[in-house]
Design an enzyme around this catalytic site. Structure first.
Site, short mmCIF file in Angstrom:
data_model
loop_
_atom_site.label_atom_id
_atom_site.label_comp_id
_atom_site.label_asym_id
_atom_site.label_seq_id
_atom_site.Cartn_x
_atom_site.Cartn_y
_atom_site.Cartn_z
CG HIS A 13 -1.68 -1.24 1.45
ND1 HIS A 13 -2.91 -1.53 0.89
CD2 HIS A 13 -1.32 -2.34 2.17
CE1 HIS A 13 -3.29 -2.73 1.28
NE2 HIS A 13 -2.35 -3.25 2.05
CB SER A 35 12.30 22.71 -15.29
OG SER A 35 11.57 23.92 -15.36
CE LYS A 67 10.87 19.62 -11.02
NZ LYS A 67 9.64 20.03 -11.68
CG ASN A 71 11.79 17.33 -14.17
OD1 ASN A 71 11.69 17.45 -12.95
ND2 ASN A 71 11.48 18.32 -15.01
CD GLU A 108 8.08 12.31 -15.36
OE1 GLU A 108 7.20 13.07 -15.76
OE2 GLU A 108 9.14 12.70 -14.87
#
Ligand code: ARG
Length: 465
Positions: free
Chosen positions: A155, A276, A282, A284, A289
């Site tokens: 979970h 970014s 940033k 990333n 993704e």
């Protein structure tokens, strides 16, 4: 002028031509189309269906086309209806009448079923090699991180301590099954559809065993209607791809979490991260993704194929031309993802201390505390309850099970003594999980050995194949 101009009194509407044409995507099967045609021509001559001299001209002409397409000297004609028509027309342009004999005892229906199988068989080998590389990376990372303790979750809540090696080997096992599914799909592509004709076989004395063997198949397909009208092999393969992508996607999701400031378990190499345009701080995880996003695409390809097939009567229907863009997209996407994912994983930096710190917080040793009492004869359910009350006390006092005083333990249950502390130490919690498949280094080493044996098996198959 269309090949079927004899039957028609009008040229096709330009819109119909464009709509109907598949050359812009099936051109990638040109080598397979030519290989199939060469085997067919040879068989026709061997069976005395066409003259040996015509077959020779056909084969030489096809070899020239293959070379010119590879070198770029010959370009695909966007006006052609498909790759099969294009090659045949080019052949006839080059060698004249002999070229017109190539399509004897054959239809584009068995031809396309053959080409797609030949194409996919090669792609499967490439994808298996890419998965092997990822597996090797996981195995070597697992060896490096046998003692890197991290929280295991259910979970997404800290549950019990594991090691990073154990986590990596979970994915290694999924990938081994993915490999098995690809192998399985390939084994069902071992039957050759060439010679099924349009749907009802042919009236010539063709030798289907010979073409099947020449093209590396185990045997011809047993039923001509089936041979030209099923695409289950593409569906099955796409399903294996969708599952593989689902595994990569879950892994990607974890990496996305792990490199967030909230987790900080890993740091991606600069070469595998992006910045970014506005926020200077940033870094990333775009690669992961994208993999997560592209998984939806491959699942979509699978759904397209299944839906395309589900309502069409036997045998060939033009709907089936739609199979190619989906399965090609799935092939391309899987290759692209594997090629990027593996080096990204190999170069990421593991922040072991942060993993360990996270594993030390959140009462991951609560089960071990209950097990301590259970091993002294207390029924597990009672031990579970006692431990629950100890955890509640710790939360109230801002302590951990490691720092809770012995008197509190003994108030909760008289069987507690000072041996509770080593029993719930993080390292003990991991090293005692020696059950088969568990996270103890000795258990993970066995998992690694199995994966290495699997990889060796793949290597042997590759050498024999
Ligand atoms: N381009 C077609 C396809 O991909 C080849 C088969 C065409 N057969 C036919 N009967 N129109 O499906």
């Amino acid at each position: 002028m269309k090949l079927w101009a004899g039957r028609f009194s009008k040229e096709a509407d330009e819109r119909v031509n464009d709509f109907n044409s598949s050359i812009r995507f099936d051109c990638r099967m040109f080598a397979q189309d030519i290989t199939g045609s060469m085997a067919h021509a040879q068989m026709l001559a061997d069976q005395g269906i066409i003259a040996a001299d015509d077959a020779r001209k056909i084969r030489e002409g096809l070899a020239g086309i293959l070379e010119d397409l590879k070198s770029g000297a010959l370009a695909f004609d966007p006006q052609a209806e498909d790759i099969h028509m294009f090659v045949e027309q080019e052949l006839t342009r080059r060698i004249g009448d002999a070229g017109k004999r190539l399509h004897t005892a054959r239809s584009r229906n068995d031809q396309v079923a053959l080409d797609l199988r030949l194409y996919l068989r090669e792609e499967i080998l490439q994808i298996q090699a890419l998965i092997s590389e990822l597996l090797e990376t996981l195995v070597s990372l697992a060896k490096e991180h046998l003692n890197t303790i991290m929280p295991g979750y259910t979970h997404l809540q800290r549950a019990q301590p594991i090691t990073l090696a154990h986590h990596f080997m979970a994915y290694a096992n999924m990938l081994m099954r993915d490999m098995g599914r690809l192998k399985d799909a390939a084994s069902r592509m071992e039957e050759c559809p060439l010679g099924c004709g349009a749907l009802a076989g042919v009236t010539y004395p063709i030798d289907r065993e010979a073409t099947a063997a020449a093209l590396g198949f185990s045997r011809p397909m047993a039923n001509s209607l089936d041979g030209v009208s099923d695409r289950d092999y593409a569906v099955e393969l796409c399903c294996a791809f969708a599952l593989l992508m689902t595994h990569l996607s879950r892994f990607s999701e974890e990496i996305i979490l792990w490199c967030s400031w909230e987790f900080k378990f890993i740091e991606l190499d600069d070469a595998f991260a992006t910045g970014s345009s506005i926020m200077p701080q940033k870094k990333n995880p775009d690669v992961t993704e994208l993999i997560r996003g592209k998984t939806g695409r491959v699942t979509g390809d699978l759904v397209t194929l299944l839906t395309m097939m589900k309502g069409i009567p036997l045998a060939y229907n033009k709907d089936m031309q739609e199979d190619k863009e989906s399965i090609f997209d799935a092939v391309d996407t899987v290759k692209l993802c594997l090629r990027t994912f593996t080096p990204m994983l190999r170069t990421m930096r593991v922040l072991k201390e942060n993993m360990r710190t996270a594993a030390a917080k959140g009462f991951l040793n609560a089960t071990d505390c209950a097990d301590y009492l259970t091993k002294k004869g207390v029924p597990f359910r009672d031990a579970y309850k006692v431990t629950g009350s100890l955890v509640a006390q710790c939360i109230e006092k801002g302590l951990t099970l490691e720092t809770l005083p012995l008197e509190d333990y003994q108030k909760a249950h008289p069987l507690f003594d000072e041996t509770i502390y080593p029993a719930i130490a993080l390292d003990t919690c991991v090293s005692c999980r020696t059950s088969q498949g568990g996270p103890a280094p000795s258990s993970v080493e066995k998992q690694i050995a199995l994966a290495e044996a699997f990889l060796q098996g793949c290597q042997k198959e590759e050498n024999h194949g």
